[in-house]
Design a protein around this motif. Structure first.
Motif, PDB file in Angstrom:
ATOM      1  N   GLU A  56      35.479  25.285  37.255  1.00  0.00           N
ATOM      2  CA  GLU A  56      36.551  24.881  38.179  1.00  0.00           C
ATOM      3  C   GLU A  56      37.892  25.501  37.782  1.00  0.00           C
ATOM      4  N   ARG A  80      37.789  29.168  38.802  1.00  0.00           N
ATOM      5  CA  ARG A  80      37.739  29.358  40.249  1.00  0.00           C
ATOM      6  C   ARG A  80      39.001  28.844  40.917  1.00  0.00           C
ATOM      7  N   GLY A  81      39.680  27.919  40.230  1.00  0.00           N
ATOM      8  CA  GLY A  81      40.840  27.283  40.851  1.00  0.00           C
ATOM      9  C   GLY A  81      42.143  28.040  40.665  1.00  0.00           C
ATOM     10  N   THR A  82      42.171  28.971  39.686  1.00  0.00           N
ATOM     11  CA  THR A  82      43.405  29.716  39.464  1.00  0.00           C
ATOM     12  C   THR A  82      43.194  31.140  39.970  1.00  0.00           C
ATOM     13  N   SER A  83      44.282  31.812  40.207  1.00  0.00           N
ATOM     14  CA  SER A  83      44.184  33.141  40.803  1.00  0.00           C
ATOM     15  C   SER A  83      43.803  34.186  39.752  1.00  0.00           C
ATOM     16  N   VAL A 115      44.743  37.274  39.562  1.00  0.00           N
ATOM     17  CA  VAL A 115      45.909  38.028  39.087  1.00  0.00           C
ATOM     18  C   VAL A 115      46.619  37.241  37.986  1.00  0.00           C
ATOM     19  N   VAL A 116      46.728  35.921  38.177  1.00  0.00           N
ATOM     20  CA  VAL A 116      47.372  35.085  37.164  1.00  0.00           C
ATOM     21  C   VAL A 116      46.576  35.145  35.868  1.00  0.00           C
ATOM     22  N   PHE A 164      47.265  38.438  34.140  1.00  0.00           N
ATOM     23  CA  PHE A 164      48.580  38.485  33.512  1.00  0.00           C
ATOM     24  C   PHE A 164      48.635  37.548  32.312  1.00  0.00           C
ATOM     25  N   TRP A 165      47.926  36.438  32.432  1.00  0.00           N
ATOM     26  CA  TRP A 165      47.934  35.484  31.310  1.00  0.00           C
ATOM     27  C   TRP A 165      47.286  36.130  30.095  1.00  0.00           C
ATOM     28  N   PHE A 199      49.631  39.308  29.089  1.00  0.00           N
ATOM     29  CA  PHE A 199      50.995  39.095  28.603  1.00  0.00           C
ATOM     30  C   PHE A 199      51.157  37.838  27.740  1.00  0.00           C
ATOM     31  N   ALA A 200      50.480  36.741  28.136  1.00  0.00           N
ATOM     32  CA  ALA A 200      50.716  35.480  27.420  1.00  0.00           C
ATOM     33  C   ALA A 200      49.842  35.360  26.180  1.00  0.00           C
ATOM     34  N   TYR A 247      32.028  32.026  39.302  1.00  0.00           N
ATOM     35  CA  TYR A 247      31.362  31.998  40.608  1.00  0.00           C
ATOM     36  C   TYR A 247      29.857  32.176  40.434  1.00  0.00           C
ATOM     37  N   GLN A 264      32.553  41.995  45.166  1.00  0.00           N
ATOM     38  CA  GLN A 264      33.866  41.370  44.965  1.00  0.00           C
ATOM     39  C   GLN A 264      34.482  41.854  43.656  1.00  0.00           C
ATOM     40  N   LEU A 273      42.893  45.473  40.820  1.00  0.00           N
ATOM     41  CA  LEU A 273      43.999  44.683  40.272  1.00  0.00           C
ATOM     42  C   LEU A 273      44.399  45.162  38.883  1.00  0.00           C
TER      43      LEU A 273
END
Lengths: 225, 216
Positions: free
Chosen positions: A56, A59-62, A64-65, A68-69, A72-73, A99, A152, A159
């Motif tokens: 979850e 699948r629940g977060t993007s 691209v995020v 980047f996480w 970068f993070a 998925y 997909q 990206l």
């Protein structure tokens, strides 16, 4: 015409990165799908909950995020930077694995109960039951949705151009478009064609796998519509 | 480096403003995708040349990356004299991409309507448009609502790639903040959480709808 061949060659320079990301991503996706998918069906509640959080959460977060996480993070937290292409493979695998886990879970659950009971009656161990009876039948069910998932994933490799991976998309955007600006139309059409061909290759590969898996079960190859 | 709540308080307004853009792009993009997808689905049952062209377009759109399609519209449209803002281009690209996916969803719903319904409508000599609006679509659409809902959620999570053409959505704002302060952990973690708090309940809602549709 010479322009076309120049564009083709420049895009071709991005192909290795796109291919590595796709193949590496698919490999990681397959592993994570099976691990997390089977974990979703585990008798242990803890295992199920951990796997559910992974599925979850990813699948629940993007995507691209997530990219980047990790790019970068995460280096700030762990103290070292991951090579962009491997950060990419990691994100593609983690994301699509979530998925894929649902595909694996659904396919295993779709195997008729009588198959479990039959395997139990033959006193097969749980591992044998899974490996020799359930999974061969479940895999046939997994292949069509897995094919869509892999396409997909291929499309998501674009990206990675955001985190400095020199893939086909980045070659088009950073090299060709600034240099041949009046020709963006044919250039981007050619770029799209690169991905179209790769998609068709994945589709063809998955169809072949579906036939093999179907035949091994003694099923006649069904027309794919 | 630890989590800095003061920094969080500083960047939160910008991130929420980005969220506003993300939601606008998703809603408008979904509107385009829902309408255009239905048009594609109906055209796919039309005469042969139309059917083949729409089919090919849908396959092409589904087989190539959204990001490249976004670049395509962003760079190519101005050459044909059409100059639009980045957000508008993004909405069109998202809408077109998901229209291709939605057309498949609608198609499945339309094919699930029993043949007898078409025949009965023909027997009543209803005009073609009435067959669609009065008989087929009212039966086809309710059962595909969950699948359409899932595509809205998918689009929501894909909007961040519009940063490629300079749209300042959640991720665009997070990147701006991160690049000025070199503090990335907070901004990207919050960006992820914002996606999660919106998409997870939405996904649960769609799953509930799914059970209801299957139940009927």
């Amino acid at each position: 015409m010479s322009d076309l061949s120049t564009w083709f060659q420049v895009l071709l320079l991005g192909l290795p990165a796109t291919l590595i990301a796709t193949v590496g991503g698919i490999a990681l996706t397959v592993v994570l799908s099976f691990v997390a998918g089977l974990a979703l069906l585990s008798p242990s509640r803890t295992v199920r909950v951990v796997s559910r959080i992974y599925v979850e959460g990813l699948r629940g977060t993007s995507e691209v995020v997530q990219l980047f996480w990790i790019f970068f993070a995460l280096p700030v937290l762990v103290g070292f930077q991951i090579v962009p292409i491997w950060a990419g493979v990691l994100v593609l695998g983690l994301n699509h694995g979530a998925y894929g886990a649902e595909i694996v879970r659904g396919a295993v659950q779709s195997v008729p109960r009588a198959q479990y009971e039959g395997a139990l009656a033959l006193s097969l161990s749980p591992a044998q039951r899974m490996r020799r009876v359930i999974l061969p039948q479940a895999v046939v069910e997994m292949l069509p949705p897995a094919g869509n998932l892999f396409i997909q994933l291929l499309k998501s490799t674009a990206l990675l151009s955001f985190v400095f991976v020199q893939d086909v998309t980045r070659q088009a955007h950073d090299v060709l478009i600034p240099a041949f600006n009046p020709y963006v139309f044919p250039i981007l059409l050619l770029t799209l064609a690169f991905y179209l061909v790769l998609s068709l290759l994945i589709t063809a590969g998955m169809r072949a796998l579906e036939r093999v898996a179907g035949r091994r079960l003694g099923r006649v190859a069904v027309g794919v519509g | 480096m630890t989590w800095d709540w003061n920094y969080v308080a500083d960047v939160l307004p910008a991130l929420l403003d980005g969220l506003r853009i993300t939601v606008i792009a998703t809603l408008l993009g979904s509107l385009v995708a829902l309408v255009l997808g239905l048009v594609f689905a109906v055209l796919m049952r039309g005469p042969a040349p139309v059917r083949v062209v729409v089919r090919a377009l849908v396959e092409f759109v589904r087989s190539t990356p959204l990001l490249v399609q976004v670049f395509f519209l962003f760079f190519v449209l101005p050459q044909f004299g059409v100059t639009l803002g980045a957000l508008v281009v993004g909405v069109i690209a998202l809408g077109l991409h998901y229209a291709a996916y939605n057309s498949e969803v609608y198609r499945a719903g339309i094919e699930a309507v029993p043949r007898g319904q078409w025949e009965a409508a023909t027997a009543l000599s209803l005009p073609r448009s009435r067959v669609w609006t009065g008989v087929v679509l009212p039966q086809a659409i309710p059962r595909v609502l969950p699948a359409l809902g899932n595509n809205v959620i998918s689009m929501f999570k894909e909007t961040p790639l519009l940063i490629g053409i300079g749209v300042l959505d959640i991720v665009g704002q997070a990147r701006e903040a991160g690049n000025t302060t070199f503090r990335y952990v907070e901004v990207y973690t919050i960006a992820g959480l914002l996606f999660l708090v919106l998409s997870y309940p939405a996904a649960l809602l769609v799953r509930r709808l799914e059970r209801r549709v299957v139940g009927t």
